[in-house]
Design an enzyme around this catalytic site. Structure first.
Site, PDB file in Angstrom:
ATOM      1  N   GLY A  14      27.749 -77.379 116.301  1.00 16.79           N
ATOM      2  CA  GLY A  14      28.302 -76.319 115.473  1.00 16.79           C
ATOM      3  C   GLY A  14      27.823 -74.937 115.867  1.00 16.79           C
ATOM      4  O   GLY A  14      27.375 -74.696 116.995  1.00 16.79           O
ATOM      5  N   CYS A  15      27.864 -74.030 114.906  1.00 15.93           N
ATOM      6  CA  CYS A  15      27.728 -72.602 115.185  1.00 15.93           C
ATOM      7  C   CYS A  15      26.344 -72.160 115.657  1.00 15.93           C
ATOM      8  O   CYS A  15      26.228 -71.126 116.307  1.00 15.93           O
ATOM      9  CB  CYS A  15      28.119 -71.804 113.936  1.00 15.93           C
ATOM     10  SG  CYS A  15      29.859 -71.974 113.467  1.00 15.93           S
TER      11      CYS A  15
END
Length: 391
Positions: free
Chosen positions: A163-164
């Site tokens: 993810g981010c």
């Protein structure tokens, strides 16, 4: 035993790892944020959900985003109606595009980075590839090695589903590789697509609309190495330290789950408050050895997860309005591209510093911080040292 110590010492670099080049890439399909609510509800055959469309339009208007790039074309969505449903069984269709586009877009960014670096790709010794799209075996790292024509003996590392925050993760790993393998040159690639997460709206999943309003596609690539040869290489930033932290009381705040319907993303409303409320802890720990406690005296490379996160970080730390300028610019022009996003911010920082005639790649400042935020909740903190810009 002494010879073992000598061998170990010989394997280590003399100085810290440095970023030697940056390249970025985006799909050709561009979507203007002002027009996106109409397009999104039309393509998902959801125009009858007028109240939900009004909420989505408000999210888009408050997003700070001007435009986004996505690999999905209108033709693809029309040919794959299950992708446009909120929970249509569509994993196969999503995979078909993701396993091709993830390495392809990553290759486009990597070619640019290697060109800027100016050295033969045969000198790349390690490859780190990161993505939350197109999980496959062999992975996108293998595909990129073949597409780009890297040495078959290149040491590969594939990172999926982080993810981010993973834009910070890849730098932390690249730093360790470069500093513990003398003479190595690490190609880092983050390639992210919305192919797994795009889906139609549902009144029962309003949090899903946030992702539909923010997420976008993009790839970024870096070349990282220690002890750069000044006759043929030039450092852009030095990676001074790297750390990772799980935030307290944040279980389940951001989650993603792979299902037959694709990657479902779930966001809680208190995500911005959790990040901003805890950001001072990793910041203090990272800069205490340098004696720095004035957060306006450093340059900022923050993952632009969303407008509320950036606004609350500014308020919490008392940052001047221009401190997050690079992050806000990337958010405006590209949206949230997950792990690759913070590397776009890094590229924007060095480009803007040069354009504005600053004395260093950090807007004229020596020290800076790169933050990656994401599921966990996880924070990656990288302390950066800028370099002088030659007149």
């Amino acid at each position: 035993m002494e010879s073992l110590k000598e061998m170990r010492k010989a394997q280590m670099s003399e100085g810290p790892a440095a970023i030697l080049a940056i390249g970025t890439a985006n799909p050709d399909n561009v979507y203007m944020q002002a027009d996106y609510p109409d397009y999104y509800f039309k393509m998902t055959k959801s125009e009858h959900m007028t109240e939900l469309k009004d909420k989505f339009r408000t999210l888009c208007e408050k997003s700070m985003i001007r435009k986004r790039h996505m690999c999905f074309s209108e033709e693809f969505l029309k040919a794959n109606p299950e992708v446009c449903k909120h929970m249509g069984k569509s994993l196969n269709a999503r995979q078909d595009i993701a396993v091709v586009e993830t390495p392809r877009l990553g290759n486009e960014a990597a070619v640019k980075a290697i060109k800027e670096w100016g050295q033969p790709k045969s000198s790349i010794t390690h490859l780190i590839f990161c993505s939350s799209a197109g999980v496959d075996m062999p992975g996108a790292d293998y595909q990129l090695t073949r597409i780009l024509g890297l040495n078959p003996s290149v040491k590969r590392m594939m990172i999926y589903q982080q993810g981010c925050y993973a834009g910070g993760t890849v730098l932390r790993l690249a730093k360790d590789l470069a500093e513990n393998n003398k003479g190595s040159r690490v190609l880092v690639v983050c390639s992210e697509l919305t192919a797994p997460t795009f889906r139609g709206p549902s009144p029962d999943a309003v949090d899903s609309l946030v992702g539909q309003a923010l997420f976008a596609d993009g790839a970024a690539a870096l070349v990282v190495g220690a002890d750069p040869d000044s006759s043929i290489e030039r450092a852009l930033y030095y990676l001074v330290s790297a750390s990772q932290m799980l935030l307290p009381d944040s279980d389940g705040a951001i989650e993603g789950h792979i299902r037959e319907e694709g990657l479902t993303v779930h966001l809680k409303k208190d995500v911005p408050a959790l990040f901003s409320g805890n950001i001072d802890t990793p910041l203090v720990e990272a800069f205490k050895p340098l004696g720095i406690s004035d957060w306006n005296s450093i340059f900022w490379i923050a993952h632009p997860g969303g407008p509320a996160i950036l606004d609350q970080i500014e308020e919490k730390l008392g940052l001047k309005e221009d401190k997050l300028r690079a992050s806000k610019h990337v958010m405006s022009e590209y949206g949230n591209m997950s792990s690759s996003c913070v590397l776009f911010v890094l590229d924007e920082m060095r480009s803007r510093s040069l354009q504005d005639g600053k004395s260093t790649t950090g807007e004229g400042l020596d020290w800076g911080v790169l933050f990656g935020f994401g599921p966990g909740l996880t924070v990656e903190t990288i302390v950066l040292r800028s370099v002088p810009i030659e007149a």
